[in-house]
Design an enzyme around this catalytic site. Structure first.
Site, PDB file in Angstrom:
ATOM      1  N   LYS A  96      30.375  40.913  37.149  1.00  0.00           N
ATOM      2  CA  LYS A  96      30.493  39.551  37.674  1.00  0.00           C
ATOM      3  C   LYS A  96      29.198  39.016  38.285  1.00  0.00           C
ATOM      4  O   LYS A  96      28.946  37.820  38.272  1.00  0.00           O
ATOM      5  CB  LYS A  96      31.626  39.482  38.692  1.00  0.00           C
ATOM      6  CG  LYS A  96      33.003  39.552  38.052  1.00  0.00           C
ATOM      7  CD  LYS A  96      34.098  39.173  39.021  1.00  0.00           C
ATOM      8  CE  LYS A  96      35.415  38.936  38.314  1.00  0.00           C
ATOM      9  NZ  LYS A  96      36.071  40.188  37.886  1.00  0.00           N
ATOM     10  N   GLU A 118      37.010  30.116  42.879  1.00  0.00           N
ATOM     11  CA  GLU A 118      38.388  30.581  42.918  1.00  0.00           C
ATOM     12  C   GLU A 118      38.338  32.100  42.819  1.00  0.00           C
ATOM     13  O   GLU A 118      37.377  32.663  42.319  1.00  0.00           O
ATOM     14  CB  GLU A 118      39.166  30.035  41.713  1.00  0.00           C
ATOM     15  CG  GLU A 118      38.961  30.824  40.397  1.00  0.00           C
ATOM     16  CD  GLU A 118      37.561  30.737  39.802  1.00  0.00           C
ATOM     17  OE1 GLU A 118      36.814  29.806  40.176  1.00  0.00           O
ATOM     18  OE2 GLU A 118      37.201  31.599  38.976  1.00  0.00           O
ATOM     19  N   SER A 375      33.372  47.657  32.693  1.00  0.00           N
ATOM     20  CA  SER A 375      33.037  46.421  33.409  1.00  0.00           C
ATOM     21  C   SER A 375      32.953  46.574  34.922  1.00  0.00           C
ATOM     22  O   SER A 375      32.318  45.757  35.583  1.00  0.00           O
ATOM     23  CB  SER A 375      34.053  45.339  33.052  1.00  0.00           C
ATOM     24  OG  SER A 375      35.372  45.784  33.329  1.00  0.00           O
TER      25      SER A 375
HETATM   26  C1  LIG Z   1      37.131  40.307  36.982  1.00  0.00           C
HETATM   27  C2  LIG Z   1      37.043  41.520  36.209  1.00  0.00           C
HETATM   28  C3  LIG Z   1      37.457  41.581  34.859  1.00  0.00           C
HETATM   29  C4  LIG Z   1      38.145  40.449  34.172  1.00  0.00           C
HETATM   30  O1  LIG Z   1      37.358  39.320  33.919  1.00  0.00           O
HETATM   31  P1  LIG Z   1      36.732  39.026  32.491  1.00  0.00           P
HETATM   32  O2  LIG Z   1      36.253  37.615  32.623  1.00  0.00           O
HETATM   33  O3  LIG Z   1      37.832  39.159  31.484  1.00  0.00           O
HETATM   34  O4  LIG Z   1      35.639  39.999  32.259  1.00  0.00           O
HETATM   35  C5  LIG Z   1      37.269  42.758  34.167  1.00  0.00           C
HETATM   36  N1  LIG Z   1      36.717  43.847  34.751  1.00  0.00           N
HETATM   37  C6  LIG Z   1      36.329  43.833  36.041  1.00  0.00           C
HETATM   38  C7  LIG Z   1      35.751  45.070  36.626  1.00  0.00           C
HETATM   39  C8  LIG Z   1      36.467  42.677  36.811  1.00  0.00           C
HETATM   40  O5  LIG Z   1      36.075  42.691  38.095  1.00  0.00           O
END
Ligand SMILES: *Cc1c(COP(=O)(O)O)cnc(C)c1O
Length: 395
Positions: A96, A118, A375
C-alpha cells in the site's frame, strides 16, 4: 476484445474506460476535481523531478526494491517452484505504501494540504496517515463504525501518526460506507484536500493512477525473475480485494506468456459471482442482489472485504488475459500456517489467499514456476488466527 495475449497493460481511453468497464460516474460537483487530478497526474508523471522524488522516497523511506524469495521447502512439498515477491517487507508492511507515497507527493505538488482517505481494516488508513506525517499534511480517515470496533489497534496507530479518524455511521457501517463519506468530504473540501483512494477503483483517473503507482513492484519482479530464472515465470498469482497489488504484479508480466491468476475470497468474489454494475464512480463487476442492491462481502480477511473489484480486472477477466479463482476461509488459514511453518514467513491473510490457491492446484502446477505476490505481512492477523484456533481447540 482487442487485447491480445501478449500485450502490455494499456492506459484506459480518454473517458477512463477499459473496454466496457471503468469510466467516471460521479456527480457534477466532483467532475472538476477528477479532471484537475487527471491533468495534475499526467503532468507529474511526465516530470522527471517528480519521478525522482518518488523513487527516492520508495528507496530510502519505504525500503524498495523488495526482494524476490525462493521457497525451497514449500516448493518441495507442492512440486512446483515457488517464488515470492516480498511486499511484506516494505515500510508499513504491505504494497500500500507505493500508492500512498505517490498520491501524497502528487497532492503536495497540487498545493493541497490535507489528505482524505477511506479504510476498511485500517491498513490503507495507516499508510495514508504515515505519508501525511512524513510530508507534514493533515489527514482525515473515514472508517465504518463496525470496523472501528473490530480494528482498535489500527485506529490507535492512525491517531499516533497524527490523523483524525472519523466514524462512518451510514448504511452497513463498513468500507463501502466509509468510501461514500470520504467522497462527500472531498466534494466539500476540494480546494485544499486530496482524496487518497486505496485501490484501483473509483472514478477515472484513480484505477489507472493507482495502477501506475504500483507498477514499480511488477517491473522489479520482472527484472528479478529475468535475473534469477533467465525467463518469466509460468504463472503469476495475487490476491484480489480492490485489485491493486494484483494489477501491480500483473503489469510486469502482461506482455509475457505467463498465466495471470487473481484469487478472491469465496465470500467476496466480485469477478467470480458478480454482474456488471456501477459503484463508487466506475463500472465493474460487483456483488449485488436481484434488485441491484450491493451485497456485503464476507471474508476472514478484512482487507479483502469489498463487494466490488477494480474495473481493469473486470476487463482482464472479460478479455481472458487473466483469470479469477476463489478460495475458502479454511483453505486460507491452512496456507497461512503452511508458509509460516515451512519458510519462516508469516503472511497476511490477504496473500494467504494466493498461496491457498497454489496449494490446492498443486497437481496442475506440477513442475511449473509460480510467482506469488506476498502483498503484506501477517503480524496484524496473528491475534485473529490465535483466537480462531483456540476456539477450535487447535492452538
Ligand atoms: C489492502 C490489502 C490487500 C487488498 O487490496 P488490493 O487493492 O486488492 O491489493 C491485499 N493485501 C494486503 C496485505 C493488503 O493490506
Amino acid at each position: 476484445m482487442e487485447l491480445n495475449e501478449n500485450e502490455a497493460l494499456k492506459p484506459p481511453d480518454a473517458s477512463g474506460r477499459f473496454g466496457d468497464f471503468g469510466g467516471r460516474f460521479v456527480p457534477e460537483t466532483l467532475m472538476p476535481a477528477c479532471l484537475e487530478l487527471e491533468k495534475a497526474f499526467n503532468e507529474a508523471w511526465a516530470d522527471p523531478s517528480f519521478r525522482k522524488q518518488l523513487d527516492d522516497l520508495l528507496a530510502d523511506y519505504a525500503g524498495r526494491p523488495s526482494p524476490l524469495t525462493d521457497c525451497p521447502n514449500l516448493s518441495e512439498l507442492l512440486g512446483c517452484r515457488i517464488l515470492l515477491k516480498r511486499e511484506d517487507l516494505n515500510h508499513t508492511g504491505s504494497h500500500k505504501i507505493n500508492n500512498v507515497l505517490g498520491q501524497a507527493l502528487l497532492a503536495q505538488r497540487m498545493g493541497k494540504t490535507r489528505l482524505v482517505a477511506e479504510t476498511g481494516a485500517g491498513q490503507h488508513g495507516v499508510a495514508t496517515a504515515t505519508a501525511a506525517a512524513l510530508l507534514g499534511m493533515e489527514c482525515c480517515v473515514y472508517m465504518g463504525e463496525v470496523d472501528v470496533e473490530r480494528q482498535k489497534l489500527n485506529v490507535f496507530r492512525m491517531r499516533l501518526l497524527g490523523a483524525e479518524v472519523r466514524t462512518a455511521l451510514s448504511g452497513s457501517r463498513t468500507l463501502k460506507d466509509a468510501i461514500n463519506e470520504a467522497m462527500r468530504d472531498w466534494v466539500a473540501t476540494v480546494e485544499d484536500s486530496h482524496y487518497c483512494l486505496g485501490s484501483v477503483m473509483g472514478p477515472h483517473p484513480y484505477p489507472w493512477m493507482v495502477r501506475t503507482f504500483h507498477e514499480v513492484l511488477g517491473s522489479e519482479a520482472r527484472s528479478q525473475c529475468q535475473e534469477r530464472l533467465g525467463t518469466t515465470p509460468d504463472v503469476v498469482v495475487a490476491c484480489v480485494g480492490g485489485g491493486s497489488n494484483a494489477i501491480g504484479i500483473f503489469s510486469g508480466f502482461a506482455d509475457s506468456p505467463a498465466d495471470l491468476v487473481g484469487v478472491e475470497p469465496a465470500g467476496g468474489a466480485a469477478v467470480g459471482r458478480g454482474v456488471p454494475g456501477v459503484v463508487h464512480g466506475s463500472r465493474s463487476f460487483l456483488m449485488q442482489d436481484e434488485f441491484g442492491q450491493v451485497l456485503e462481502a464476507e471474508s476472514i480477511s478484512a482487507g479483502l472485504d469489498y463487494p466490488g473489484v477494480g474495473p481493469e480486472h473486470s476487463f482482464l477477466a472479460a478479455s481472458g488475459r487473466a483469470r479469477y479463482e476463489s478460495v475458502t476461509d479454511t483453505e486460507v488459514v491452512e496456507a497461512f500456517q503452511l508458509l509460516s511453518r515451512l519458510e519462516g514467513i508469516i503472511p497476511a491473510l490477504e496473500p494467504a489467499h494466493a498461496l491457498a490457491w497454489v496449494s490446492r492446484e498443486r497437481a496442475s502446477l506440477a513442475g511449473k514456476t509460480v510467482l506469488i505476490n506476498l502483498s503484506g505481512r501477517g503480524d496484524k492477523d496473528v491475534d485473529q488466527i490465535l483466537e480462531l484456533l483456540e476456539k477450535e481447540g487447535r492452538a
